[in-house]
Enzyme design. Structure first.
Site, PDB file in Angstrom:
ATOM      1  N   SER A 190      -5.035   2.370   9.425  1.00 43.99           N
ATOM      2  CA  SER A 190      -3.847   3.299   9.484  1.00 43.99           C
ATOM      3  C   SER A 190      -3.890   4.313  10.567  1.00 43.99           C
ATOM      4  O   SER A 190      -3.670   3.852  11.476  1.00 43.99           O
ATOM      5  CB  SER A 190      -4.245   3.939   7.976  1.00 43.99           C
ATOM      6  OG  SER A 190      -2.855   4.755   7.719  1.00 43.99           O
ATOM      7  N   HIS A 392      -2.325  -0.441   0.909  1.00 44.03           N
ATOM      8  CA  HIS A 392      -2.730   0.247   1.902  1.00 44.03           C
ATOM      9  C   HIS A 392      -4.353   0.257   2.013  1.00 44.03           C
ATOM     10  O   HIS A 392      -4.981   0.058   2.996  1.00 44.03           O
ATOM     11  CB  HIS A 392      -2.171   1.782   2.231  1.00 44.03           C
ATOM     12  CG  HIS A 392      -2.254   2.278   3.573  1.00 44.03           C
ATOM     13  ND1 HIS A 392      -1.532   1.662   4.462  1.00 44.03           N
ATOM     14  CD2 HIS A 392      -2.861   3.314   3.804  1.00 44.03           C
ATOM     15  CE1 HIS A 392      -1.963   2.500   5.626  1.00 44.03           C
ATOM     16  NE2 HIS A 392      -2.752   3.577   5.159  1.00 44.03           N
TER      17      HIS A 392
END
Ligand code: NAG
Length: 419
Positions: A190, A392
């Site tokens: 990320s 995620h």
């Protein structure tokens, strides 16, 4: 537990201590005596990274890196494995693991030996370095600025631009000095991907230092973002950020703040899947999330960040572009020589890139990742994780992530070394 290591003229003192939210987790356990958690869960939630890694019998070093602008960063290192490849060896290939927003080096360790990427790589023969960006629990120090001052908030005036442009060059140069290795792998999750792009677009000479960039859900474009909180707040960043600094609230979700405890408590009271919580902690709906591990995740995350890191992402959402932080016209003129911030030039990110993404990821949408992959000049592989529910945080915390992802990643790293 105290170990002193002499390394290339620098002394690394490894002192096992408490995780960011150890006190909170104690309270959580005390209030829920009926919940049955194993002793490992209890301990792992409360130990900090050196304590955690030593507990499982792995070697651990802590290194201090001082950036040119005075931030004191902690790099953790697992120099070799426990079961295989369990001897120090100066010829080991080096890998640096870079965490996401509000996270820390712990994110690559909490799943424990066998599953967490940090240990898996050490067993595979790598010299594993775990980065901690300025402002997080392990890198919350400065040679002059006081992170605790509510009046002078200058410690907190940074975004991931500084993390990629200042913290990473200082850390990579340090690692090369200690290991003597001219090349290494970079793994980022990320924001760890964002900071790699920042590093190499602003300092292209670093590209040649990388065997590969392994980007797990790298955040750069947000056109299709479905994260409800970000999308709702983004239009207001130009108000929220200055207000936060004016109130002495430049730090977000640090370990000392009441709001963090409040959020953690709210999430732990069997409402872990309520919408707000799941967007903070789980960021969506995933069946890879191991609920038994919640106390351990909560012990280590969130590990703190600057409000400006959020604001910078908010600017990217608002302008639909991946560009440097917008300081306002006057400061932009001084810093960038122009009224608006320049875009990060992705054509300069020439290191061999391997991108991993998932269709159920709401924070870094698969279409946005595909857009990023189409703009990077040297993508070797863009790999869609084969599960419709993978989200995620499953890249670092998901059960089964080793088989689903890490095994493949390590094979691709070896290919990149031999290319
Ligand atoms: C969930 O975590 C617990 C505690 O670490 C572990 O025993 C269990 O095997 C995990 N479950 C899955 C599906 O990985």
């Amino acid at each position: 537990m105290l170990r002193i290591l002499l390394l290339a003229g620098c002394v690394a003192v490894v002192l096992g201590g408490k995780s960011p939210h150890a006190d909170y987790v104690n309270e959580l356990f005390a209030r829920n005596p009926s919940a049955r958690y194993s002793s490992d869960i209890h301990e792992d939630a409360r130990l900090d990274v050196p304590g955690l890694v030593s507990k499982y019998g792995y070697p651990i070093e802590s290194h201090e890196v001082v950036t040119p602008d005075g931030y004191i960063l902690t790099l953790h290192r697992i120099p070799h494995g426990r079961d295989q490849n369990n001897r120090p060896d100066p010829n080991k290939k080096v890998v640096i693991l870079v965490h996401g927003l509000m996270s820390s080096s712990a994110c690559y360790l909490v799943l424990g030996p066998k599953n967490a990427l940090g240990y898996v790589l050490a067993e595979e023969g790598y010299d594993v370095w775990l980065f901690n960006a300025r402002g997080n629990f392990y890198s919350r120090r400065h040679t002059r600025l006081n992170p605790n001052s509510k009046i002078n908030q200058n410690f907190w005036r940074f975004s991931w631009d500084e993390i990629g442009n200042i913290d990473l060059p200082a850390s990579l140069t340090y690692i090369e000095k200690v290991t003597g290795q001219k090349k290494l792998h970079y793994i980022g999750h990320s924001q760890g991907g964002t900071s790699f792009l920042v590093l190499n677009s602003l300092n292209p000479e670093f590209n040649e230092k990388f065997y590969s960039f392994q980007g797990m859900a790298p955040a750069a474009f947000f056109k299709h973002n479905e994260h409800s909180i970000y999308t709702a707040l983004a239009p207001h960043v130009s108000v929220i950020e200055p207000a936060a600094f004016a109130m002495g609230r430049g730090e977000v979700f640090g370990s000392r703040e009441f709001i963090t405890w409040f959020a953690l408590r709210y999430c732990a009271e069997d409402s872990i899947f309520s919408p707000i919580c799941s967007s903070i902690i789980v960021s969506g709906t995933s069946d890879h999330f191991n609920t038994t591990m919640i106390p351990v995740f909560l012990g280590h995350a969130p590990a703190g960040a600057s409000i400006r890191q959020f604001a910078h992402y908010g600017q990217c959402i608002n302008t639909d572009s991946f560009r440097r932080y917008d300081h306002g016209t006057l400061t932009n003129l001084r810093k960038y020589g122009r009224r608006t911030p320049p875009e990060y030039d992705l054509n300069k990110v020439t290191a061999p890139a391997y991108i991993y993404y998932a269709t159920n990821d709401r924070s870094t949408h698969y279409q946005d990742i595909r857009q990023l992959a189409s703009k990077l000049p040297n993508v070797k592989e863009a790999f869609l994780v084969d599960s419709p529910t993978f989200d995620h945080l499953d890249f670092i915390w998901g059960s089964g992530v080793r088989d689903r992802l890490y095994t493949k990643m390590i094979r691709l790293m070896r290919e990149a070394e031999n290319a």
